[in-house]
Design a protein around this motif. Structure first.
Motif, mmCIF file in Angstrom:
data_model
loop_
_atom_site.group_PDB
_atom_site.id
_atom_site.type_symbol
_atom_site.label_atom_id
_atom_site.label_comp_id
_atom_site.label_asym_id
_atom_site.label_seq_id
_atom_site.Cartn_x
_atom_site.Cartn_y
_atom_site.Cartn_z
ATOM 1 N N PRO A 1 2.824 -2.652 0.265
ATOM 2 C CA PRO A 1 2.369 -1.362 -0.636
ATOM 3 C C PRO A 1 3.063 -1.652 -2.140
ATOM 4 O O PRO A 1 4.081 -1.850 -2.244
ATOM 5 C CB PRO A 1 3.292 -0.200 0.003
ATOM 6 N N GLY A 2 2.238 -1.669 -2.919
ATOM 7 C CA GLY A 2 2.416 -1.979 -4.372
ATOM 8 C C GLY A 2 2.829 -3.484 -4.651
ATOM 9 O O GLY A 2 3.107 -3.917 -5.811
ATOM 10 N N ALA B 1 5.870 -0.205 -12.048
ATOM 11 C CA ALA B 1 4.526 -0.658 -12.086
ATOM 12 C C ALA B 1 3.554 -0.076 -10.941
ATOM 13 O O ALA B 1 4.411 0.299 -9.934
ATOM 14 C CB ALA B 1 4.399 -2.285 -11.964
ATOM 15 N N VAL B 2 2.345 -0.069 -11.057
ATOM 16 C CA VAL B 2 1.520 0.387 -10.030
ATOM 17 C C VAL B 2 1.438 -1.063 -8.939
ATOM 18 O O VAL B 2 0.790 -0.618 -7.698
ATOM 19 C CB VAL B 2 0.397 1.051 -10.295
ATOM 20 N N LEU B 3 1.581 -1.924 -9.508
ATOM 21 C CA LEU B 3 1.205 -3.001 -8.641
ATOM 22 C C LEU B 3 2.014 -4.387 -9.200
ATOM 23 O O LEU B 3 2.173 -4.582 -10.576
ATOM 24 C CB LEU B 3 -0.255 -3.762 -8.640
ATOM 25 N N VAL C 1 5.824 0.579 -7.629
ATOM 26 C CA VAL C 1 7.082 0.100 -7.391
ATOM 27 C C VAL C 1 7.926 -0.031 -8.511
ATOM 28 O O VAL C 1 7.362 0.235 -9.676
ATOM 29 C CB VAL C 1 7.058 -1.517 -7.053
ATOM 30 N N ARG C 2 9.319 -0.057 -8.305
ATOM 31 C CA ARG C 2 10.216 -0.201 -9.677
ATOM 32 C C ARG C 2 10.854 -1.553 -9.390
ATOM 33 O O ARG C 2 11.424 -1.716 -8.303
ATOM 34 C CB ARG C 2 11.075 1.014 -9.631
ATOM 35 N N GLU D 1 -12.404 1.539 -5.732
ATOM 36 C CA GLU D 1 -13.177 2.686 -5.899
ATOM 37 C C GLU D 1 -12.292 3.361 -7.173
ATOM 38 O O GLU D 1 -11.131 3.232 -7.108
ATOM 39 C CB GLU D 1 -13.155 3.747 -4.592
ATOM 40 N N PRO D 2 -12.810 4.213 -7.957
ATOM 41 C CA PRO D 2 -11.982 4.578 -9.167
ATOM 42 C C PRO D 2 -10.990 5.512 -8.790
ATOM 43 O O PRO D 2 -9.908 5.534 -9.621
ATOM 44 C CB PRO D 2 -12.988 5.658 -9.602
ATOM 45 N N GLN D 3 -10.723 6.257 -7.299
ATOM 46 C CA GLN D 3 -9.881 7.017 -7.021
ATOM 47 C C GLN D 3 -8.678 6.235 -6.573
ATOM 48 O O GLN D 3 -7.710 6.749 -6.195
ATOM 49 C CB GLN D 3 -10.268 8.152 -6.117
ATOM 50 N N ARG D 4 -8.805 5.046 -6.182
ATOM 51 C CA ARG D 4 -7.620 4.095 -5.422
ATOM 52 C C ARG D 4 -6.865 3.401 -6.546
ATOM 53 O O ARG D 4 -7.535 2.870 -7.685
ATOM 54 C CB ARG D 4 -8.254 3.293 -4.674
ATOM 55 N N ALA D 5 -5.559 3.685 -6.190
ATOM 56 C CA ALA D 5 -4.563 2.827 -7.382
ATOM 57 C C ALA D 5 -4.545 1.454 -7.188
ATOM 58 O O ALA D 5 -5.171 0.981 -5.716
ATOM 59 C CB ALA D 5 -3.230 3.498 -7.183
ATOM 60 N N LEU D 6 -4.099 0.514 -7.942
ATOM 61 C CA LEU D 6 -4.083 -0.809 -7.813
ATOM 62 C C LEU D 6 -3.209 -1.263 -6.865
ATOM 63 O O LEU D 6 -3.577 -2.271 -6.136
ATOM 64 C CB LEU D 6 -3.600 -1.346 -9.379
#
Length: 279
Positions: free
Chosen positions: A170-171, A39-41, A27-28, A208-213
């Motif tokens: 989302p985010g 930010a990712v979250l 998000v912004r 999981e490591p591949q998933r974003a916050l």
């Protein structure tokens, strides 16, 4: 909180949230001063009228009680011994919460839930009339259990509501009053918010490591984790509000007998306390 953030070296922005844009899985945020923060979250911990919740388009349900919670800081006549006290009067709930003593003596915080019209009339009085109104009602309700009670601050009020939301987008994740509100008669709003923070951090830490916050699947786990405790506390507080507001004799008798039973069974009391604090 601000001191802790400074100690940890986290960047602090003295600014206000203005608007939100979704960018991929992040998000912004645009601030009132025109800054853009990516930010990712984004965690919305901005209270019951959450601008973050509104900007993110998160579903929200709102039911007013028609009552107002009035809060104030009090001087009290007798030591509170670190105990909270609460009185149910039929159309109001009068609670005194212990605070640290000052040079003026013992202190307490007042949370008085009452019909909204009466609360607004009290708030509209001048300072002397506010004191007189409070002193008369406080003595009648408490029987001077903590001695004379006196306002240190002018009473401030907020409408009481039962609220719930979808909690995530989302985010974006909501915590505390931005995510849900319950009646304050059981004093559980803060505990629910702390539970939100605990479960959100746990879900983020174990993803999981591949998933974003801000991955919707990760945030959906947080929403599911909080669904049961938030629903249960909403059910309990709303039920208690209706129970103690009931005026018919059989219901009032059963309610009072139940309260006496709980008061006389320390084991049951301890179980209820552990459940309230999420232990």
């Amino acid at each position: 909180l601000q001191q802790a953030v400074q100690v940890m070296g986290i960047e602090w922005h003295e600014d206000r949230f203005e608007r939100l844009e979704t960018r991929g899985l992040g998000v912004r945020v645009t601030t009132g001063q025109g800054r853009a923060l990516d930010a990712v979250l984004l965690v919305g911990a901005d209270g019951a009228r959450s601008p973050v919740r509104l900007a993110a388009g998160i579903e929200h349900h709102y039911t007013p009680y028609g009552d107002m919670g009035v809060v104030a800081h009090l001087d009290i006549g007798l030591p509170h011994q670190n105990r909270a006290c609460q009185w149910f009067t039929g159309d109001s709930v009068f609670a005194l919460l212990p605070m640290p003593d000052t040079a003026d003596g013992p202190q307490a915080s007042l949370v008085w839930s009452m019909p909204e019209g009466r609360a607004r009339e009290w708030q509209a009085l001048d300072a002397d009339a506010q004191q007189a109104f409070f002193a008369a009602h406080a003595r009648a309700i408490t029987g001077d259990r903590l001695g004379p009670l006196r306002l240190r601050t002018r009473p401030q009020g907020f409408p009481l509501t039962l609220e719930r939301s979808a909690m995530v987008a989302p985010g974006v994740a909501l915590v505390g009053d931005a995510a849900h509100r319950v009646h304050p008669l059981a004093g559980q709003g803060l505990n629910l918010g702390l539970g939100d923070v605990h479960d959100l951090l746990d879900v983020l830490r174990t993803r999981e490591p591949q998933r974003a916050l801000g991955d919707p699947r990760v945030l959906a786990r947080y929403r599911r984790r909080r669904a049961e405790p938030v629903w249960a506390m909403s059910l309990v507080t709303d039920g208690l509000h209706r129970l103690f507001g009931a005026s018919n004799a059989p219901t009032a008798w059963a309610r009072n007998q139940g309260m006496r039973l709980v008061d006389n069974l320390p084991f049951l009391k301890r179980c209820l306390i552990r459940a309230a604090v999420g232990d």
